[in-house]
Scaffold this active site. Sequence first.
Site, mmCIF file in Angstrom:
data_model
loop_
_atom_site.group_PDB
_atom_site.id
_atom_site.type_symbol
_atom_site.label_atom_id
_atom_site.label_comp_id
_atom_site.label_asym_id
_atom_site.label_seq_id
_atom_site.Cartn_x
_atom_site.Cartn_y
_atom_site.Cartn_z
ATOM 1 N N ASP A 38 0.863 -1.231 0.153
ATOM 2 C CA ASP A 38 -0.068 -0.054 0.081
ATOM 3 C C ASP A 38 0.953 1.541 0.082
ATOM 4 O O ASP A 38 1.417 1.742 0.860
ATOM 5 C CB ASP A 38 -0.862 -0.015 1.619
ATOM 6 C CG ASP A 38 -1.591 1.175 1.640
ATOM 7 O OD1 ASP A 38 -1.618 2.279 0.167
ATOM 8 O OD2 ASP A 38 -2.886 1.179 2.284
ATOM 9 N N ILE A 39 0.842 2.030 -1.482
ATOM 10 C CA ILE A 39 1.711 2.876 -1.224
ATOM 11 C C ILE A 39 1.732 4.293 -0.134
ATOM 12 O O ILE A 39 2.949 5.444 -0.128
ATOM 13 C CB ILE A 39 2.408 3.375 -3.159
ATOM 14 C CG1 ILE A 39 1.283 4.221 -3.454
ATOM 15 C CG2 ILE A 39 2.326 2.392 -3.672
ATOM 16 C CD1 ILE A 39 1.225 4.756 -4.415
ATOM 17 N N ASN A 65 3.152 1.731 -10.900
ATOM 18 C CA ASN A 65 2.122 2.609 -11.928
ATOM 19 C C ASN A 65 0.524 2.391 -10.643
ATOM 20 O O ASN A 65 -0.304 2.998 -11.611
ATOM 21 C CB ASN A 65 2.323 0.965 -12.372
ATOM 22 C CG ASN A 65 0.577 0.376 -13.045
ATOM 23 O OD1 ASN A 65 0.317 1.731 -13.874
ATOM 24 N ND2 ASN A 65 -0.599 -0.362 -12.731
ATOM 25 N N PHE A 70 -10.435 9.655 -8.830
ATOM 26 C CA PHE A 70 -12.342 9.978 -9.235
ATOM 27 C C PHE A 70 -13.148 10.157 -10.292
ATOM 28 O O PHE A 70 -12.139 10.454 -11.643
ATOM 29 C CB PHE A 70 -12.097 11.129 -8.213
ATOM 30 C CG PHE A 70 -11.831 11.000 -6.834
ATOM 31 C CD1 PHE A 70 -12.770 10.376 -5.486
ATOM 32 C CD2 PHE A 70 -10.702 11.188 -6.395
ATOM 33 C CE1 PHE A 70 -12.666 10.387 -4.733
ATOM 34 C CE2 PHE A 70 -10.096 11.308 -5.118
ATOM 35 C CZ PHE A 70 -10.819 10.503 -4.009
ATOM 36 N N SER A 115 0.952 10.727 -17.434
ATOM 37 C CA SER A 115 -0.287 10.296 -19.227
ATOM 38 C C SER A 115 -0.930 11.444 -19.638
ATOM 39 O O SER A 115 -0.342 12.509 -18.527
ATOM 40 C CB SER A 115 -1.372 10.947 -17.301
ATOM 41 O OG SER A 115 -2.844 10.520 -18.414
ATOM 42 N N ALA A 167 -7.296 16.828 -10.078
ATOM 43 C CA ALA A 167 -6.267 16.235 -9.662
ATOM 44 C C ALA A 167 -5.963 15.604 -10.203
ATOM 45 O O ALA A 167 -4.337 15.336 -9.687
ATOM 46 C CB ALA A 167 -6.911 15.888 -8.166
ATOM 47 N N TYR A 168 -6.169 14.010 -10.387
ATOM 48 C CA TYR A 168 -5.843 13.199 -11.163
ATOM 49 C C TYR A 168 -4.084 13.564 -12.286
ATOM 50 O O TYR A 168 -3.060 13.583 -11.925
ATOM 51 C CB TYR A 168 -6.381 12.497 -12.181
ATOM 52 C CG TYR A 168 -5.395 11.129 -12.970
ATOM 53 C CD1 TYR A 168 -5.019 10.175 -12.441
ATOM 54 C CD2 TYR A 168 -5.353 11.604 -14.910
ATOM 55 C CE1 TYR A 168 -4.401 9.340 -12.145
ATOM 56 C CE2 TYR A 168 -4.463 10.288 -15.251
ATOM 57 C CZ TYR A 168 -4.268 9.587 -13.974
ATOM 58 O OH TYR A 168 -3.245 8.195 -15.162
ATOM 59 N N LYS A 172 -0.248 14.092 -12.360
ATOM 60 C CA LYS A 172 0.890 13.106 -13.146
ATOM 61 C C LYS A 172 1.665 14.339 -13.928
ATOM 62 O O LYS A 172 3.091 14.245 -14.506
ATOM 63 C CB LYS A 172 -0.277 12.802 -14.468
ATOM 64 C CG LYS A 172 -0.754 11.617 -13.865
ATOM 65 C CD LYS A 172 -0.070 10.466 -13.411
ATOM 66 C CE LYS A 172 -0.582 9.165 -12.575
ATOM 67 N NZ LYS A 172 0.355 8.071 -12.210
ATOM 68 N N THR A 206 -9.644 -0.801 -18.760
ATOM 69 C CA THR A 206 -8.904 -1.012 -16.950
ATOM 70 C C THR A 206 -9.874 -1.024 -16.326
ATOM 71 O O THR A 206 -11.446 0.090 -16.994
ATOM 72 C CB THR A 206 -8.043 -0.661 -16.518
ATOM 73 O OG1 THR A 206 -7.788 0.567 -16.240
ATOM 74 C CG2 THR A 206 -7.166 -1.501 -17.791
#
Length: 252
Positions: A38-39, A65, A70, A115, A167-168, A172, A206
């Site tokens: 669990d990072i 990875n 969200f 990404s 946020a993502y 990245k 995915t």
Amino acid sequence: MISICFLARNEELGLKAVKQLQATNPDSEKKVKFHQLDITNVESIHRLAEHIKKTHGGLDILINNAAIAFKSNDVTPFGDQAEITAQTNFFGTINVCNALFPLLRDHARIVNLSSRAGMLDSIRNSEIRQNLIAPTATIESISDILNDFIKKAKQNSHQDDGYPNSAYGMSKIAITAVTLIQQRIFDEKPNRDIVVNACCPGYINTDMTSRKGTGTPEQGADTPVYLATLDPNIKLPRGEFVAERKILKWKS
């Protein structure tokens, strides 16, 4: 013999994935082993580092990875999304690197999954962009920028300051920026020939894309595996942003 450590936060799901892999590829039974990670948990990271050191003595390839995103219809306040996403995608990854980089052998290869959603030009503030790619930038300074994004997101003023409304994507951007810094640090000892690159796997079918992705998992794995197996003393790519095995102009 090649040894692959397959990592997952959820032990049950991780073991299930390893068994599925072994069922389709019998040769992998002795090569692929599961270990929980669990990072977002420092103790979990340290347990992994101790396991690798004790069992394998070192590390030749590291593929970062783990990440979360969200969904667009999630009602979690954006400020909370920014904080949770950054803690996993960026700060968790940095903690993994801090724990595992001392175990890297000469000619090691690191791949940071990033990404196209995190292209630098999605930040409209030129000062922030320059600070992210400055020759004097450090992991700490990138962390400060991401923490500022979180602070502004909680105040709902992040877009006014030129940050993206993702946020993502912002997490990245930080990952790719740190990749450049990591390579710069590794290049201080060129004889070790340690190479790190960031890459976009593509829009893959995915759970993260809610199964809407157009690419297969095999296609998504192609560029990371390519970067993880770069020849010794390769000149390029080193500290680059790569997709479909091609270097992209991330800084534009």
